[in-house]
Design a protein around this motif. Structure first.
Motif, PDB file in Angstrom:
ATOM      1  N   ALA A  56      62.925  58.859  89.820  1.00  0.00           N
ATOM      2  CA  ALA A  56      63.993  59.266  90.744  1.00  0.00           C
ATOM      3  C   ALA A  56      64.859  60.359  90.122  1.00  0.00           C
ATOM      4  CB  ALA A  56      64.841  58.046  91.118  1.00  0.00           C
ATOM      5  N   HIS A  57      65.119  60.233  88.815  1.00  0.00           N
ATOM      6  CA  HIS A  57      65.936  61.246  88.132  1.00  0.00           C
ATOM      7  C   HIS A  57      65.212  62.587  88.103  1.00  0.00           C
ATOM      8  CE1 HIS A  57      68.795  62.964  85.311  1.00  0.00           C
ATOM      9  NE2 HIS A  57      67.779  63.340  84.555  1.00  0.00           N
ATOM     10  N   GLU A  58      63.900  62.554  87.800  1.00  0.00           N
ATOM     11  CA  GLU A  58      63.136  63.792  87.745  1.00  0.00           C
ATOM     12  C   GLU A  58      63.027  64.447  89.123  1.00  0.00           C
ATOM     13  OE1 GLU A  58      62.028  65.392  85.098  1.00  0.00           O
ATOM     14  OE2 GLU A  58      63.024  63.873  83.878  1.00  0.00           O
ATOM     15  N   ILE A  59      62.922  63.623  90.169  1.00  0.00           N
ATOM     16  CA  ILE A  59      62.844  64.165  91.529  1.00  0.00           C
ATOM     17  C   ILE A  59      64.192  64.723  91.961  1.00  0.00           C
ATOM     18  CG2 ILE A  59      62.555  63.525  93.970  1.00  0.00           C
ATOM     19  CD1 ILE A  59      60.450  61.531  93.112  1.00  0.00           C
ATOM     20  N   ASN A  60      65.255  64.066  91.525  1.00  0.00           N
ATOM     21  CA  ASN A  60      66.586  64.370  92.053  1.00  0.00           C
ATOM     22  C   ASN A  60      66.989  65.820  91.795  1.00  0.00           C
ATOM     23  OD1 ASN A  60      69.132  63.347  93.269  1.00  0.00           O
ATOM     24  ND2 ASN A  60      69.959  63.918  91.273  1.00  0.00           N
ATOM     25  N   ASN A  61      66.749  66.321  90.580  1.00  0.00           N
ATOM     26  CA  ASN A  61      67.209  67.679  90.258  1.00  0.00           C
ATOM     27  C   ASN A  61      66.539  68.753  91.116  1.00  0.00           C
ATOM     28  OD1 ASN A  61      69.021  66.779  88.334  1.00  0.00           O
ATOM     29  ND2 ASN A  61      67.526  66.913  86.673  1.00  0.00           N
TER      30      ASN A  61
ATOM     31  N   ILE B 135      66.618  72.270  96.188  1.00  0.00           N
ATOM     32  CA  ILE B 135      66.031  72.697  97.470  1.00  0.00           C
ATOM     33  C   ILE B 135      66.987  72.424  98.619  1.00  0.00           C
ATOM     34  CG2 ILE B 135      64.160  72.228  99.109  1.00  0.00           C
ATOM     35  CD1 ILE B 135      62.380  71.590  96.683  1.00  0.00           C
ATOM     36  N   VAL B 136      67.540  71.211  98.643  1.00  0.00           N
ATOM     37  CA  VAL B 136      68.454  70.844  99.735  1.00  0.00           C
ATOM     38  C   VAL B 136      69.660  71.775  99.771  1.00  0.00           C
ATOM     39  CG1 VAL B 136      70.037  69.041 100.542  1.00  0.00           C
ATOM     40  CG2 VAL B 136      67.723  68.436  99.811  1.00  0.00           C
ATOM     41  N   ASN B 137      70.198  72.095  98.595  1.00  0.00           N
ATOM     42  CA  ASN B 137      71.390  72.931  98.544  1.00  0.00           C
ATOM     43  C   ASN B 137      71.096  74.401  98.878  1.00  0.00           C
ATOM     44  OD1 ASN B 137      72.955  70.742  97.832  1.00  0.00           O
ATOM     45  ND2 ASN B 137      72.797  71.130  95.626  1.00  0.00           N
ATOM     46  N   ASN B 138      69.866  74.842  98.619  1.00  0.00           N
ATOM     47  CA  ASN B 138      69.525  76.255  98.844  1.00  0.00           C
ATOM     48  C   ASN B 138      69.038  76.551 100.260  1.00  0.00           C
ATOM     49  OD1 ASN B 138      70.225  77.186  96.300  1.00  0.00           O
ATOM     50  ND2 ASN B 138      68.204  76.757  95.431  1.00  0.00           N
ATOM     51  N   ILE B 139      68.641  75.524 100.987  1.00  0.00           N
ATOM     52  CA  ILE B 139      68.125  75.767 102.336  1.00  0.00           C
ATOM     53  C   ILE B 139      69.216  76.331 103.272  1.00  0.00           C
ATOM     54  CG2 ILE B 139      67.343  74.571 104.441  1.00  0.00           C
ATOM     55  CD1 ILE B 139      65.392  73.022 102.758  1.00  0.00           C
ATOM     56  N   PRO B 140      70.451  75.809 103.293  1.00  0.00           N
ATOM     57  CA  PRO B 140      71.468  76.377 104.194  1.00  0.00           C
ATOM     58  C   PRO B 140      71.743  77.864 103.951  1.00  0.00           C
ATOM     59  CG  PRO B 140      72.131  74.198 103.474  1.00  0.00           C
ATOM     60  CD  PRO B 140      70.945  74.550 102.661  1.00  0.00           C
TER      61      PRO B 140
ATOM     62  N   SER C 283      63.033  67.694 102.931  1.00  0.00           N
ATOM     63  CA  SER C 283      63.750  67.594 101.656  1.00  0.00           C
ATOM     64  C   SER C 283      64.819  66.506 101.720  1.00  0.00           C
ATOM     65  CB  SER C 283      64.371  68.949 101.293  1.00  0.00           C
ATOM     66  OG  SER C 283      65.284  69.365 102.301  1.00  0.00           O
ATOM     67  N   GLU C 284      65.473  66.375 102.871  1.00  0.00           N
ATOM     68  CA  GLU C 284      66.472  65.308 103.017  1.00  0.00           C
ATOM     69  C   GLU C 284      65.806  63.938 102.962  1.00  0.00           C
ATOM     70  OE1 GLU C 284      68.407  66.288 106.653  1.00  0.00           O
ATOM     71  OE2 GLU C 284      69.831  67.703 105.711  1.00  0.00           O
ATOM     72  N   ARG C 285      64.601  63.841 103.523  1.00  0.00           N
ATOM     73  CA  ARG C 285      63.879  62.566 103.470  1.00  0.00           C
ATOM     74  C   ARG C 285      63.514  62.225 102.026  1.00  0.00           C
ATOM     75  NH1 ARG C 285      60.962  58.489 104.824  1.00  0.00           N
ATOM     76  NH2 ARG C 285      58.743  58.325 104.348  1.00  0.00           N
ATOM     77  N   ILE C 286      63.048  63.208 101.262  1.00  0.00           N
ATOM     78  CA  ILE C 286      62.737  62.963  99.857  1.00  0.00           C
ATOM     79  C   ILE C 286      63.990  62.528  99.104  1.00  0.00           C
ATOM     80  CG2 ILE C 286      61.946  64.018  97.703  1.00  0.00           C
ATOM     81  CD1 ILE C 286      60.167  65.844  99.400  1.00  0.00           C
ATOM     82  N   GLN C 287      65.104  63.166  99.428  1.00  0.00           N
ATOM     83  CA  GLN C 287      66.366  62.803  98.787  1.00  0.00           C
ATOM     84  C   GLN C 287      66.761  61.369  99.142  1.00  0.00           C
ATOM     85  OE1 GLN C 287      69.916  65.122  99.868  1.00  0.00           O
ATOM     86  NE2 GLN C 287      70.243  65.480  97.686  1.00  0.00           N
ATOM     87  N   ASP C 288      66.567  60.991 100.407  1.00  0.00           N
ATOM     88  CA  ASP C 288      66.870  59.614 100.832  1.00  0.00           C
ATOM     89  C   ASP C 288      65.987  58.604 100.089  1.00  0.00           C
ATOM     90  OD1 ASP C 288      68.791  60.482 102.582  1.00  0.00           O
ATOM     91  OD2 ASP C 288      67.466  60.457 104.343  1.00  0.00           O
TER      92      ASP C 288
ATOM     93  N   LEU D  48      62.035  51.650 104.008  1.00  0.00           N
ATOM     94  CA  LEU D  48      61.811  53.073 103.752  1.00  0.00           C
ATOM     95  C   LEU D  48      60.759  53.261 102.660  1.00  0.00           C
ATOM     96  CD1 LEU D  48      62.693  55.992 104.375  1.00  0.00           C
ATOM     97  CD2 LEU D  48      64.416  55.756 102.581  1.00  0.00           C
ATOM     98  N   ILE D  49      60.861  52.437 101.601  1.00  0.00           N
ATOM     99  CA  ILE D  49      59.900  52.537 100.507  1.00  0.00           C
ATOM    100  C   ILE D  49      58.499  52.123 100.965  1.00  0.00           C
ATOM    101  CG2 ILE D  49      59.293  51.582  98.240  1.00  0.00           C
ATOM    102  CD1 ILE D  49      62.338  51.361  97.708  1.00  0.00           C
ATOM    103  N   LEU D  50      58.437  51.166 101.874  1.00  0.00           N
ATOM    104  CA  LEU D  50      57.143  50.672 102.371  1.00  0.00           C
ATOM    105  C   LEU D  50      56.679  51.394 103.632  1.00  0.00           C
ATOM    106  CD1 LEU D  50      57.649  46.825 101.886  1.00  0.00           C
ATOM    107  CD2 LEU D  50      56.112  48.306 100.592  1.00  0.00           C
ATOM    108  N   ARG D  51      57.360  52.463 104.007  1.00  0.00           N
ATOM    109  CA  ARG D  51      57.056  53.142 105.262  1.00  0.00           C
ATOM    110  C   ARG D  51      55.607  53.618 105.336  1.00  0.00           C
ATOM    111  NH1 ARG D  51      60.542  58.235 107.726  1.00  0.00           N
ATOM    112  NH2 ARG D  51      59.296  58.538 109.613  1.00  0.00           N
ATOM    113  N   HIS D  52      55.058  54.045 104.200  1.00  0.00           N
ATOM    114  CA  HIS D  52      53.680  54.543 104.206  1.00  0.00           C
ATOM    115  C   HIS D  52      52.679  53.446 104.553  1.00  0.00           C
ATOM    116  CE1 HIS D  52      54.048  52.654 100.261  1.00  0.00           C
ATOM    117  NE2 HIS D  52      52.733  52.659 100.166  1.00  0.00           N
ATOM    118  N   ARG D  53      53.028  52.188 104.266  1.00  0.00           N
ATOM    119  CA  ARG D  53      52.129  51.073 104.580  1.00  0.00           C
ATOM    120  C   ARG D  53      52.267  50.608 106.025  1.00  0.00           C
ATOM    121  NH1 ARG D  53      51.624  46.143 100.931  1.00  0.00           N
ATOM    122  NH2 ARG D  53      49.802  46.040 102.298  1.00  0.00           N
ATOM    123  N   LEU D  54      53.333  51.038 106.685  1.00  0.00           N
ATOM    124  CA  LEU D  54      53.552  50.649 108.081  1.00  0.00           C
ATOM    125  C   LEU D  54      52.831  51.580 109.045  1.00  0.00           C
ATOM    126  CD1 LEU D  54      57.389  49.891 107.841  1.00  0.00           C
ATOM    127  CD2 LEU D  54      55.549  48.207 107.952  1.00  0.00           C
TER     128      LEU D  54
END
Length: 424
Positions: free
Chosen positions: A181-186, A191-196, A250-255, A285-291
């Motif tokens: 999560a830490h490695e993904i967060n940065n 990306i999220v901040n640069n899109i606007p 990107s917001e979904r990945i952040q969530d 949300l974490i199990l969404r891929h299995r649903l």
């Protein structure tokens, strides 16, 4: 140490004989030794006495030759009845009747008394078998106590093993997830901040292009050809759609990153106030891929019937682990169902919060539900389950949160896991 002539308080002795003289002699010998007796004159009356009386004799002295059913048949019936099976039987036989002695012992008798009676021999044989009976009962009692203590120790050992596995597994998983999560967060934050601003730059550039088209409607042939090949109007519209799609992804990945960090909150050693619905939603949300639909199996429908819940003081990381295990099990249970469905229900009932996670899967038999929370028991095929998940879940709910985790299931009609958590 047992003393041969000491008085023995072992209940009464039943004498079965049709001969009044034998009864009188035996009664006198045993009464003089302060032993309580009862008398039956034949095998049938002896069996009736034992069936009607709530108190069983400590010993039976049984004559071989009697009218009606003889001593052998009476002994056979006694040994065939689980209630009277353990009562020691001593046969009365003639001194030279070796055949009767062997047959009696083969039917389960413990000894024999020869006729005519010798009082010292009668008392010696009766006393020794009463003592053996007492020792046998004490041994059985000791064995039961030992088995109970052994079962308690095994139960404690299993619980300790499960706790160690849970702690090690959860700590390792928490560290792994926190690192990912830490490695993904940065990068995702970047990306999220640069899109606007990128959206604004593109918007401004397209506006400038449109101004050029407005005031220079007849550009040079080279520019005109480039604009036609690019299809500037389609590219302008599609570029904004691409940016919006990137923004949502990107917001979904952040969530997901936030949900993972919240899910494995292994650093919290004390209870904190938590919104249970957020815990459930993070798990989903974490199990969404299995649903999602998979092969011939349609997407699993999740019905969320949330009631009004206050925040509850709990260990959120551990509680999330319970939700993850129960929902993942529900997903496994509906894999073969034509219209798979999972229902999550929450409600406040008195001083407790009720959470149910139900599925319309294959269900379980009564025998399976009785063993379900035992360590190492699993209903899944070999290699697909450790048998520790539900055992750990019950410990987390019962011992860590002073709640209750139960299951209700019927084979062919699905399963429902019921959690009760105290409000305070």
């Amino acid at each position: 140490m047992l003393i041969p002539n000491s008085p023995i308080n072992s209940g009464f002795i039943l004498i079965v004989d049709d001969n009044p003289t034998n009864l009188s002699v035996l009664a006198q010998i045993l009464n003089q030794a302060d032993l309580s007796i009862r008398i039956a004159t034949d095998g049938e009356s002896a069996l009736e006495l034992l069936a009607e009386d709530h108190e069983l004799p400590a010993l039976i002295i049984l004559d071989v030759q009697m009218p009606g059913i003889d001593g052998f048949e009476t002994c056979y019936r006694l040994k065939s009845n689980p209630i009277t099976y353990d009562i020691p039987v001593i046969f009365m036989t003639a001194a030279s009747d070796v055949t009767s002695k062997v047959k009696g012992l083969s039917l389960g008798a413990v000894d024999y008394i020869t006729k005519p009676f010798e009082s010292e021999e009668v008392l010696a044989r009766v006393r020794i078998h009463l003592q053996i009976q007492q020792l046998t009962k004490k041994q059985q009692q000791w064995n039961q106590e030992l088995e109970q203590k052994l079962a308690e120790h095994i139960n404690v050992l299993q619980k300790t093993q499960v706790q160690l596995v849970q702690q090690e597994k959860f700590a390792a998983m928490g560290q792994l997830i926190a690192g990912v999560a830490h490695e993904i967060n940065n990068p995702i934050t970047c990306i999220v901040n640069n899109i606007p601003p990128a959206y604004e730059y593109v918007k401004n550039l397209i506006a400038v292009i449109q101004l050029y088209q407005q005031y220079y409607s007849q550009p040079v042939p080279e520019i005109q050809t480039a604009l036609e090949e690019l299809d500037i109007e389609f590219a302008s519209d599609d570029l904004f759609k691409l940016l919006n799609s990137m923004k949502l992804s990107s917001e979904r990945i952040q969530d997901i990153s936030v949900s993972l960090r919240n899910f494995y909150r292994s650093d919290i050693s004390t209870k904190i106030a938590v919104n249970l619905h957020e815990c459930l939603d993070s798990t989903l949300l974490i199990l969404r891929h299995r649903l999602k639909a998979l092969g011939d199996r349609p997407a699993i429908e999740v019905l969320k019937e949330y009631g009004e819940l206050p925040k509850i003081y709990c260990y959120p990381g551990l509680l999330n682990q319970v939700f993850m295990n129960l929902i993942a099990n529900a997903i496994d249970a509906v894999e073969e169902v034509q219209h798979p469905q999972i229902r999550i229900f929450t409600q406040v009932i008195g001083s407790q919060v009720l959470i149910t996670i139900a599925d319309n899967g294959v269900g379980m038999t009564e025998e399976m539900t009785h063993k379900l929370f035992q360590p190492l028991f699993t209903t899944k095929p070999f290699g697909k389950g450790t048998g520790l998940g539900l055992s750990i879940a019950r410990q987390i709910i019962d011992e860590k949160h002073h709640g209750q985790l139960k299951v209700s299931s019927e084979y062919g009609k699905g399963s429902e896991f019921i959690i009760f958590l105290p409000l305070s």
